[in-house]
Enzyme design. Structure first.
Site, PDB file in Angstrom:
ATOM      1  N   HIS A   1      -3.892  -5.379   1.088  1.00 34.73           N
ATOM      2  CA  HIS A   1      -3.829  -5.707   2.513  1.00 34.73           C
ATOM      3  C   HIS A   1      -4.370  -7.123   2.725  1.00 34.73           C
ATOM      4  O   HIS A   1      -5.268  -7.567   2.014  1.00 34.73           O
ATOM      5  CB  HIS A   1      -4.661  -4.727   3.332  1.00 34.73           C
ATOM      6  CG  HIS A   1      -4.105  -3.338   3.365  1.00 34.73           C
ATOM      7  ND1 HIS A   1      -2.895  -3.043   3.964  1.00 34.73           N
ATOM      8  CD2 HIS A   1      -4.590  -2.169   2.883  1.00 34.73           C
ATOM      9  CE1 HIS A   1      -2.666  -1.742   3.844  1.00 34.73           C
ATOM     10  NE2 HIS A   1      -3.670  -1.196   3.187  1.00 34.73           N
TER      11      HIS A   1
ATOM     12  N   CYS B   1       0.835  -1.203   0.000  1.00 36.48           N
ATOM     13  CA  CYS B   1       0.000   0.000   0.000  1.00 36.48           C
ATOM     14  C   CYS B   1       0.875   1.260   0.000  1.00 36.48           C
ATOM     15  O   CYS B   1       1.551   1.538  -0.971  1.00 36.48           O
ATOM     16  CB  CYS B   1      -0.981  -0.026   1.167  1.00 36.48           C
ATOM     17  SG  CYS B   1      -2.372   1.111   0.953  1.00 36.48           S
TER      18      CYS B   1
END
Length: 495
Positions: free
Chosen positions: A435, A330
């Site tokens: 994630h 991310c």
């Protein structure tokens, strides 16, 4: 609606731990249970199937209760951004950003409306709500704008438990002081005290417990011993309590960014018996681990700046050039590129910032946040593995200027969706937006086997379940520990 409320004398007293345990205990006893935390300040978050963002701790509590996470379980999520500002997530969607001084004026009324509305919806579907407070319910300077402690307990008429961390010292004073600072009608809701994180001989507490019960008129329902159970951390302070496994066959360093987020991504790695996972401050030496992970960040540019000013960026470059493995997730993925652009000045006044230049990409920070669950298939380190996870990011990543395709710059798509991540042909630098990546057991083991092969170690079996099954075992262990050490009968008899 029947309700139990868990409040604590301090932060990190064990509210999340106890709430999670109660969700699992009562679900096992046949209750249709839902967790609830009116307002949570955390950088670990989860995306629901409908694309709503909520605190990861409440998602874990939902799984403990045997139900699906939904934004009503955490109607307000505050995500600190630095400079005393926070992003406000209201019912799963970004509502804006605010400072601590402006929050009460801007969000108290809509916040309470969201809390009351969420509770009303949950009441139609569940037998029992188990609520978690935040911090302390007796912060005098904040009490008038406290949305998530005794205001919720009074709204529900909840049977309330007060939990105290005895490991930090001063437990009896914390309990007495907290009760003294509550209003009489708030104090009347406290039906039990629970002592948490006790190390030592239980009988040594007996005289203190008797005094506390006599003084307060409230029973001590149990003493929970200190536990090494790997319980999902709610914020970065919990990382200081984590112990690194000594002598792991594979050593992995996670950079502890100043605004680290979603470090629950690494619980699955930490659960691996052969892995030593270490959270590394920017001031520490990087060393020569088998891999370095740059985790998610709430504010990519500020944490990227911290990497540069601390000298860690240079260390990462040297490590990668020497053949080290670097993986960014991310915000960490965004940092691996050539530059990060912020034309709308969302993260600050600087509109362009140099990246680590380890991947041929650049990222533009945008106002709209992407929050979605994903199901893809891997190309690397092994092709065809099913991978599930979720995206939470404010930014679009693309190939850098002048780069026509990945092959021309020695890179490949990590998954069957190129936008989710890339890896260099050498497989030294990895980056992705997903994630929960390591929760996928087969992919995690395939990646670890790639590291093990470089060390000349034998491969581990890849036919293992996903981490959610290990999480289930953890939740049962947490529930077993609490059930064995806390007398819940006086509480349940009042429901």
């Amino acid at each position: 609606m029947k309700a139990i409320m868990v409040v604590g004398t301090t932060s990190h007293a064990g509210k999340s731990f106890l709430t999670t345990a109660l969700c699992r205990i009562l679900a096992r006893r046949g209750w249709h249970v839902t967790p609830f935390k009116g307002q949570n300040m955390a950088l670990n978050s989860y995306v629901t199937p409908t694309g709503g963002e909520m605190g990861f701790a409440q998602a874990v509590q939902a799984w403990a209760a045997g139900t699906a996470p939904r934004v009503e379980m955490n109607p307000i999520l505050l995500k600190p951004q630095g400079n005393m500002t926070s992003q406000v997530i209201l019912m799963g969607k970004v509502a804006g950003q605010t400072t601590a001084s402006d929050y009460y004026e801007q969000y108290f009324k809509p916040g309470w409306e969201a809390i009351a509305s969420a509770l009303k919806r949950l009441a139609f579907e569940y037998d029992l709500v188990i609520c978690e407070g935040a911090g302390s319910p007796a912060e005098i300077n904040l009490k008038h704008r406290d949305l998530t402690n005794m205001r919720v307990a009074q709204h529900l008429g909840a049977t309330t438990l007060l939990v105290v961390d005895i490991d930090r010292g001063g437990a009896f004073a914390h309990v007495v002081g907290t009760l003294a600072l509550l209003d009489p009608e708030e104090r009347a809701l406290i039906k039990g005290i629970i002592i948490n994180k006790f190390r030592g001989q239980r009988s040594l507490l007996d005289s203190g417990i008797k005094w506390l019960e006599d003084y307060t008129g409230i029973p001590v329902l149990g003493v929970i011993p200190w536990s090494e159970i790997l319980f999902p951390a709610e914020d970065s302070l919990d990382l200081f309590e984590r112990k690194t496994k000594p002598n792991g066959e594979i050593n992995i360093n996670v950079i502890r960014l100043p605004r680290i987020s979603n470090f629950t991504d690494f619980d699955a790695l930490e659960s691996e018996p052969t892995v030593s996972l270490n959270y590394l401050d920017l001031s520490q030496e990087l060393g020569y681990p088998d891999a370095v992970i740059i985790p998610g960040s709430k504010t990519t540019i500020q944490d990227l700046s911290a990497l540069h000013t601390s000298g860690m960026a240079e260390k990462l470059e040297q490590y990668a050039n020497a053949g080290g493995i670097v993986l960014g997730i991310c915000g960490g993925f965004q940092m691996l590129g050539r530059r990060v652009l912020d034309p709308n000045q969302i993260e600050g006044k600087q509109e362009e910032f140099a990246g680590l230049n380890l991947l041929p990409i650049e990222t533009t920070i945008l106002p709209d946040k992407i929050t979605t669950q994903r199901q893809v298939f891997s190309n690397h380190p092994q092709s065809g593995l099913p991978v599930t996870g979720y995206e939470i990011h404010q930014g679009i990543t693309r190939l850098a200027d002048g780069v026509k395709n990945l092959e021309n710059v020695g890179c490949q798509a990590l998954f069957n969706d190129e936008k989710l991540g890339i890896v260099t042909h050498s497989q030294l630098v990895w980056g992705c937006y997903l994630h929960g990546l390591f929760d996928n057991g087969a992919w995690r083991r395939a990646w670890l086997n790639f590291l093990r092969h470089r060390r000349g170690l034998s491969a581990l079996p890849t036919g293992i379940p996903n981490y959610r099954e290990q999480r289930e075992a953890t939740l049962n262990s947490v529930a077993d520990l609490v059930e064995a050490n806390v007398n819940l009968s006086p509480i349940l008899s009042q429901l």
